[in-house]
Scaffold this active site. Structure first.
Site, PDB file in Angstrom:
ATOM      1  N   TYR A  21      -7.339 -13.663   6.039  1.00  0.00           N
ATOM      2  CA  TYR A  21      -6.998 -14.028   4.657  1.00  0.00           C
ATOM      3  C   TYR A  21      -8.025 -14.977   4.038  1.00  0.00           C
ATOM      4  O   TYR A  21      -7.713 -15.678   3.074  1.00  0.00           O
ATOM      5  CB  TYR A  21      -5.601 -14.665   4.617  1.00  0.00           C
ATOM      6  CG  TYR A  21      -4.463 -13.670   4.546  1.00  0.00           C
ATOM      7  CD1 TYR A  21      -4.321 -12.808   3.457  1.00  0.00           C
ATOM      8  CD2 TYR A  21      -3.497 -13.599   5.547  1.00  0.00           C
ATOM      9  CE1 TYR A  21      -3.269 -11.912   3.372  1.00  0.00           C
ATOM     10  CE2 TYR A  21      -2.439 -12.699   5.474  1.00  0.00           C
ATOM     11  CZ  TYR A  21      -2.331 -11.858   4.369  1.00  0.00           C
ATOM     12  OH  TYR A  21      -1.278 -10.970   4.281  1.00  0.00           O
ATOM     13  N   ASN A  59       7.045 -11.877   2.523  1.00  0.00           N
ATOM     14  CA  ASN A  59       7.325 -10.665   1.752  1.00  0.00           C
ATOM     15  C   ASN A  59       7.100  -9.372   2.538  1.00  0.00           C
ATOM     16  O   ASN A  59       6.789  -8.330   1.968  1.00  0.00           O
ATOM     17  CB  ASN A  59       6.550 -10.687   0.430  1.00  0.00           C
ATOM     18  CG  ASN A  59       5.057 -10.807   0.646  1.00  0.00           C
ATOM     19  OD1 ASN A  59       4.584 -10.802   1.778  1.00  0.00           O
ATOM     20  ND2 ASN A  59       4.310 -10.889  -0.436  1.00  0.00           N
TER      21      ASN A  59
HETATM   22  N1  UDP Z   1       1.390 -15.596  -1.268  1.00  0.00           N
HETATM   23  C1  UDP Z   1       2.139 -16.762  -1.287  1.00  0.00           C
HETATM   24  N2  UDP Z   1       2.344 -17.385  -2.485  1.00  0.00           N
HETATM   25  C2  UDP Z   1       1.846 -16.896  -3.666  1.00  0.00           C
HETATM   26  C3  UDP Z   1       1.088 -15.719  -3.627  1.00  0.00           C
HETATM   27  C4  UDP Z   1       0.881 -15.088  -2.423  1.00  0.00           C
HETATM   28  O1  UDP Z   1       2.602 -17.233  -0.258  1.00  0.00           O
HETATM   29  O2  UDP Z   1       2.077 -17.509  -4.727  1.00  0.00           O
HETATM   30  C5  UDP Z   1       1.181 -14.898   0.021  1.00  0.00           C
HETATM   31  C6  UDP Z   1       2.039 -13.642   0.166  1.00  0.00           C
HETATM   32  O3  UDP Z   1       2.433 -13.506   1.528  1.00  0.00           O
HETATM   33  C7  UDP Z   1       1.084 -12.561  -0.275  1.00  0.00           C
HETATM   34  C8  UDP Z   1      -0.227 -13.070   0.349  1.00  0.00           C
HETATM   35  O4  UDP Z   1      -0.184 -14.473   0.120  1.00  0.00           O
HETATM   36  O5  UDP Z   1       1.476 -11.284   0.209  1.00  0.00           O
HETATM   37  C9  UDP Z   1      -1.491 -12.508  -0.272  1.00  0.00           C
HETATM   38  O6  UDP Z   1      -1.447 -12.697  -1.675  1.00  0.00           O
HETATM   39  P1  UDP Z   1      -1.880 -11.524  -2.658  1.00  0.00           P
HETATM   40  O7  UDP Z   1      -1.982 -12.127  -4.025  1.00  0.00           O
HETATM   41  O8  UDP Z   1      -3.083 -10.822  -2.119  1.00  0.00           O
HETATM   42  O9  UDP Z   1      -0.593 -10.554  -2.662  1.00  0.00           O
HETATM   43  P2  UDP Z   1      -0.385  -9.078  -2.047  1.00  0.00           P
HETATM   44  O10 UDP Z   1      -1.709  -8.344  -2.149  1.00  0.00           O
HETATM   45  O11 UDP Z   1       0.067  -9.259  -0.615  1.00  0.00           O
HETATM   46  O12 UDP Z   1       0.687  -8.451  -2.892  1.00  0.00           O
END
Ligand code: UDP
Ligand code: MG
Length: 140
Positions: A51, A114
């Site tokens: 990440y 999530n």
């Molecule tokens: N996440 C979080 N808080 C936030 C946004 C994201 O904890 O406000 C975490 C969540 O587990 C998310 C991951 O960071 O799935 C990666 O963020 P991204 O914006 O890439 O979302 P995704 O692509 O997983 O929908």
């Protein structure tokens, strides 16, 4: 549309609640084939590397702790337009915004916990697949 591959992760909140099969059924019902899959337990450092793109975000440390808190299932999904299709099956990042019937609407516990990760573009899909799998493990 071309056949694509995308990287998916069933996250610790979902493996803890024994939801791997229910989540895999959502992928298969949508026409995505699970062509590679393994259950692993990431270290916080490994989660941090995966990440890295988010390292300046306020949730980064908590996200890495969470991803290392229990096993995950990493998988490669293949199908027509698999990258976008998987994002549709997953639903919005925040389960409160996720469309009915999506994985996150049905299973996610919060915006952080999530249930699933999915690659967001062809370049990230290729890099993320290579992060977890060798070519020998991708048998199609
Ligand atoms: N996440 C979080 N808080 C936030 C946004 C994201 O904890 O406000 C975490 C969540 O587990 C998310 C991951 O960071 O799935 C990666 O963020 P991204 O914006 O890439 O979302 P995704 O692509 O997983 O929908
Ligand atoms: Mg993302």
């Amino acid at each position: 549309m071309a056949t694509e591959r995308t990287l998916s992760i069933i996250k610790p909140d979902a493996t803890r609640r024994n939801l791997t099969g229910k989540i895999n059924a959502k992928f298969e019902e949508a026409g995505l084939r699970i062509i590679a899959q393994k259950r692993i337990h990431l270290t916080k450092a490994q989660a941090g590397k995966f990440y890295e793109v988010h390292k300046e975000r306020p949730f980064y440390d908590e996200l890495c702790e969470f991803m290392a808190s229990a096993p995950v299932v990493v998988q490669v999904l293949e199908g027509e337009g698999a990258i976008v299709k998987n994002r549709e099956v997953m639903g919005a990042t925040n389960p409160a915004d996720a469309a009915p019937g999506t994985i996150r609407a049905e299973f996610a516990q919060s915006v952080g916990e999530n249930s699933v990760h999915g690659s967001d573009a062809p370049e990230t899909a290729a890099a993320e697949i290579a992060f977890y799998f060798s070519g020998l493990e991708l048998v199609g």
